[in-house]
Design an enzyme around this catalytic site. Structure first.
Site, PDB file in Angstrom:
ATOM      1  CG  ASP A 177      -2.134   0.949   1.026  1.00  0.00           C
ATOM      2  OD1 ASP A 177      -2.526   1.194  -0.139  1.00  0.00           O
ATOM      3  OD2 ASP A 177      -2.655   1.450   2.036  1.00  0.00           O
ATOM      4  CG  ASP A 220      -5.332  -1.200  -3.787  1.00  0.00           C
ATOM      5  OD1 ASP A 220      -6.231  -1.373  -4.637  1.00  0.00           O
ATOM      6  OD2 ASP A 220      -5.564  -0.801  -2.625  1.00  0.00           O
ATOM      7  CG  ASP A 277     -12.292   1.159   3.287  1.00  0.00           C
ATOM      8  OD1 ASP A 277     -12.107  -0.039   3.020  1.00  0.00           O
ATOM      9  OD2 ASP A 277     -13.310   1.799   2.920  1.00  0.00           O
TER      10      ASP A 277
END
Length: 340
Positions: free
Chosen positions: A133, A173, A313
């Protein structure tokens, strides 16, 4: 004069009945054996197929929703929401922090046993690559050597669970975020290695495909094609942990597939029942989406619940740390399907 022929004693009615019964029993045993063999062959053939409409993945007792339901007082909105979500087939996220190299094989074995008991397929998200991330809310992951060892252990365990035809979403991602993070070459190398470690005949791997409000379809397709994974992957996953409407994701997945080398897609519909607001971090007023296995076409294999509804999240819009259970979110997401 010729000697008289020996007299053959007549069989008694009881003897004839016994013989008929033995023949009948033998016939029944053969029929049952053939039926079991056919059923086994059909089952093996079914699990060898790629995901499609009607696919059901395991609803695991290891889920955060199951734990939340057991902790909450019965009769409360928190319990009702968590109980509902615990019963929904949802991908299990393998994280090196919770499922390290010495534990992850046992974890996959447990999930596979649950899948067999539910006549379901094993569904996992692998989420632990270096610099995960890009240091944002879900920061963490392993260094490259440790990541190689971890994904190798996962791959070996998935191979042992081939009878439940595992479905793997690899590093959400990771590709779509790489241009922004400036580490495309690193991501391609790391993901290519992970694919090599995870790939087997009955494991269906989907890499990161971003979503319809992120990268242009041709850019996303180019990133996927750089992996040069060939038949080792089935395709890509879109909308993971996001909220975009299903129709938008179907259109986007078709565009990505048209720009790539014939890949297929799965779509995350776990939290897109009310569509998107353009906000990705705990937007209020969202709803769970279509159940997994509800749709499919020549490009979209099917939809699944990939992100765990009820998990935050990140620390935004009142939420706790990323991945933490957030009762208020679970209640909000299920308000149209759960009655107290």
């Amino acid at each position: 004069m010729a000697a008289p022929l020996p007299t053959i004693p007549a069989r008694s009615p009881r003897s004839r009945r016994r013989r008929v019964a033995l023949v009948a029993i033998t016939g029944v045993v053969l029929v049952v054996a053939i039926a079991l063999a056919v059923a086994f062959a059909v089952g093996q053939a079914a699990t060898a197929q790629p995901p499609g409409p009607g696919t059901r993945i395991v609803a695991s007792d290891l889920s955060a929703a199951t734990e939340a339901a057991s902790d909450a007082a019965e009769g409360t909105a928190e319990h009702s929401a968590a109980q509902y979500l615990s019963e929904q087939p949802t991908m299990y996220w393998l994280l090196p922090e919770a499922d390290p190299v010495g534990v992850v094989a046992e974890r996959i074995g447990h999930l596979a046993a649950e899948a067999r008991a539910q006549s379901a397929r094993l569904g996992v998200v692998v989420y632990g690559l270096p610099g995960r991330d890009c240091g944002n809310h879900s920061a963490g992951g392993l260094d490259e050597d440790a990541y190689t060892a971890w994904t190798t252990a996962i791959g070996e365990a998935l191979s042992e669970a081939s009878d439940v035809s595992p479905i793997v979403v690899l590093e959400p991602d990771s590709l779509a975020l790489a241009p922004e993070c400036g580490n495309v070459a690193d991501r391609v190398r790391q993901l290519s290695g992970a694919i090599d470690a995870l790939a087997s005949e009955r494991t269906w791997i989907y890499v990161d495909g971003g979503h319809s409000s992120w990268l242009a379809a041709d850019e996303m397709a180019d990133l996927i094609d750089r992996l040069d994974a060939g038949d080792a992957i089935r395709g890509f996953a879109t909308n993971v942990s996001n909220y975009n409407g299903t129709a938008d994701e179907i259109a986007y997945a078709h565009e990505v597939a048209d720009s790539s080398s014939g890949l297929h897609a799965i779509i995350d519909t776990s939290r897109n029942g009310a569509g998107a607001t353009g906000e990705w971090c705990n937007p209020p007023g969202r709803l769970v989406g279509e159940p997994g296995g509800s749709l499919g076409d020549d490009v979209i294999d099917t939809n699944l619940w990939i992100k765990v509804p009820g998990e935050s999240d990140g620390p935004c819009n009142g939420g706790p740390a990323a991945g933490s259970w957030w009762p208020e979110s679970a209640i909000d997401l299920t308000r149209d399907v759960v009655t107290e």
